[in-house]
Write an enzyme that holds these catalytic residues in place. Structure first.
Site, short mmCIF file in Angstrom:
data_model
loop_
_atom_site.label_atom_id
_atom_site.label_comp_id
_atom_site.label_asym_id
_atom_site.label_seq_id
_atom_site.Cartn_x
_atom_site.Cartn_y
_atom_site.Cartn_z
N GLU A 1 -7.53 9.07 8.65
CA GLU A 1 -8.43 8.16 9.36
C GLU A 1 -7.58 6.99 9.87
O GLU A 1 -7.16 6.13 9.10
CB GLU A 1 -9.52 7.67 8.41
CG GLU A 1 -10.57 6.80 9.07
CD GLU A 1 -11.63 6.34 8.08
OE1 GLU A 1 -12.04 5.17 8.17
OE2 GLU A 1 -12.02 7.14 7.20
N CYS B 1 -10.37 -0.80 12.21
CA CYS B 1 -9.81 0.20 13.12
C CYS B 1 -10.74 0.48 14.29
O CYS B 1 -10.30 0.96 15.34
CB CYS B 1 -9.50 1.49 12.36
SG CYS B 1 -10.91 2.18 11.47
#
Length: 472
Positions: free
Chosen positions: A229, A263
């Site tokens: 991820e 993110c």
């Protein structure tokens, strides 16, 4: 023995201090996880559910303490870390539902017997945690892995060792058998030592560069499943939205929440060239001037806190200055926050229209503006990245959303909501340099176990009648 020290980036106060794990300790953790795996995997599913429910209860009982620890280690405002603890607790119930829906067992009758689908755990999972959500994100790997029957060796971020320690204490309070969950503390060297052990899965949340390194490292070890991820250079397109002030709030939450250390934060704002785009940019600049940054325990609560460290702040400023040196025009410059530590930075807004800036993520509250004349060009500009984590459209025109959602290339795509918004009962992950097509969150169940398909019959029966060309 390497000493590991965690400090509050807002004040410099020491939060946690201890020895980093030695190579021998990392090896022992992996061996213990391997030894514990067969028994844990063979336990009834309800046994594992009950254990994770006890972990959930421990998190709830200690939520204020752990939320404060995360705030002290990361500098995040307490309102954010309180929400993080709630998400960690909710992950248990969500993972149980996801296991039943995504994996679990099911069967279908056949002409003779039945077809059965089962899922089996991989084995030993190495979990490397990030600093920005040091509880929620590794928890999102650990809980579904344990539920599936995997055992875990967890290395928290070296920036948030106390958070990792408290998570392990809660797991031990839950009464998991010895060796099922193990923690090692340290930096990159400890992480690399862990990945050199006998593991079956790597579950990682972090930068695109680190993810690319792991892909190369395990290229000749396809038996190790990778769940990566990673980051993103995420676009937010604003087109045909009349209320510029309403737009500005969505942009601010997309680009500047968690001081830009998500993110999924928007890094690129793409607007219509001309007066409409100008109005959006002016409104964004105005709301930026109202955002408050202060230590996590300040009153009233701040919008954001510092970056994770003064070093991270210095690197972010250097990256921003490099873009300015390339020709980007400053709309709102960054800089220190008066009276606070060097880890604090002001949000920045720069115009990079017709400037070739690097396609890289700056993990800070910095937003680049690009002006384009046509909506199709806005979509093309949004897709012009090696990343593909999140994207968003803000518009009063539903027809534009219909076009955007079919053409945009990202794993999380929002309409009239911040790019940072994501539901816990949906997948979370991206394409390209943002991941490896194994999204987390609700789909974490997919990478924590592998499917086993079987044909089964309850008795031995002669099948010569099914065989062609058999001589009498």
């Amino acid at each position: 023995m390497t000493r590991l020290i965690s400090t509050d980036p807002a004040t410099g106060d020491v939060v946690w201090e201890g020895d980093a794990s030695s190579l021998g300790e990392v090896e022992r953790a992996a061996v213990m996880a391997r030894r514990a795996f067969p028994d844990w995997a063979d336990r009834p599913r309800q046994f594992r559910i009950d254990a994770l429910k006890r972990y959930q209860a421990a998190l709830k009982a200690r939520a204020p303490e752990i939320a404060e620890a995360i705030s002290r280690e990361t500098g995040k405002a307490l309102w954010e870390t309180t929400a993080e603890l709630a998400a960690m607790q909710g992950k248990v119930d969500i993972s149980i539902r996801a296991y039943d829906e995504r994996t679990g067992e099911r069967e279908t009758p056949t002409g003779f017997g039945r077809a059965v689908l089962r899922h089996r755990p991989h084995g030993v999972a190495a979990v490397l945690g990030p600093f920005n959500f040091p509880g929620h994100l590794p928890n999102g790997h650990i809980v579904p892995a344990l539920l599936a029957g995997d055992t875990v060796v967890f290395k928290p971020s070296e920036e948030a060792p106390l958070t990792g320690q408290l998570m392990m204490e809660c797991l031990r309070e839950a009464g998991l058998p010895e060796g099922v969950v193990n923690v090692v503390q340290g930096g990159r060297e400890v992480g690399q030592a862990l990945l050199s052990q006998d593991i079956d899965a790597l579950m990682f949340t972090g930068s695109g560069a680190a993810g690319a390194h792991f892909k190369r490292q395990f290229a000749e070890n396809p038996h190790v499943i990778l769940a990566l991820e990673l980051g993103g250079n995420n676009p937010l397109v604003v087109w045909d939205a009349k209320d510029a002030e309403a737009v500005a709030g969505i942009v601010a939450m997309s680009a500047f929440v968690t001081t830009g250390q998500r993110c999924s934060c928007a890094r690129r704002l793409i607007v219509e060239a001309g007066p409409k785009g100008d109005a959006v940019i002016e409104a964004v600049a105005a709301i930026m001037d109202r955002l408050s940054y202060a230590p996590w325990n300040s009153t009233p609560e701040p919008f954001g806190g510092p970056l994770i460290s003064a070093r991270a702040a210095a690197q972010a400023r250097e990256a921003l200055q490099a873009r300015i040196d390339m020709g980007a025009r400053v709309i709102r410059d960054t800089g220190p926050v008066d009276g606070l530590s060097d880890a604090f930075v002001k949000p920045a807004l720069i115009d990079v229209t017709d400037v070739a800036v690097p396609d890289e993520e700056i993990f800070a509250p910095f937003l680049s503006v690009q002006r384009v004349p046509l909506f199709d060009e806005a979509i093309a500009a949004a897709n012009r990245t090696k990343y593909g984590l999140s994207a968003g459209l803000v518009s009063d025109d539903p027809a534009k959303w219909d076009r955007f959602i079919t053409r945009i290339r990202a794993g999380v795509v929002n309409f009239n909501r911040p790019t940072t918004g994501a539901a816990g009962d949906m997948p979370f992950g991206g394409l390209g340099a943002s991941g490896n097509h194994r999204p987390s969150a609700y789909y974490a169940a997919d990478y924590c176990a592998y499917p086993v398909a079987s044909f089964e019959a309850g008795e031995v029966r002669n099948i010569e009648g099914e065989m062609k060309g058999l001589r009498a």
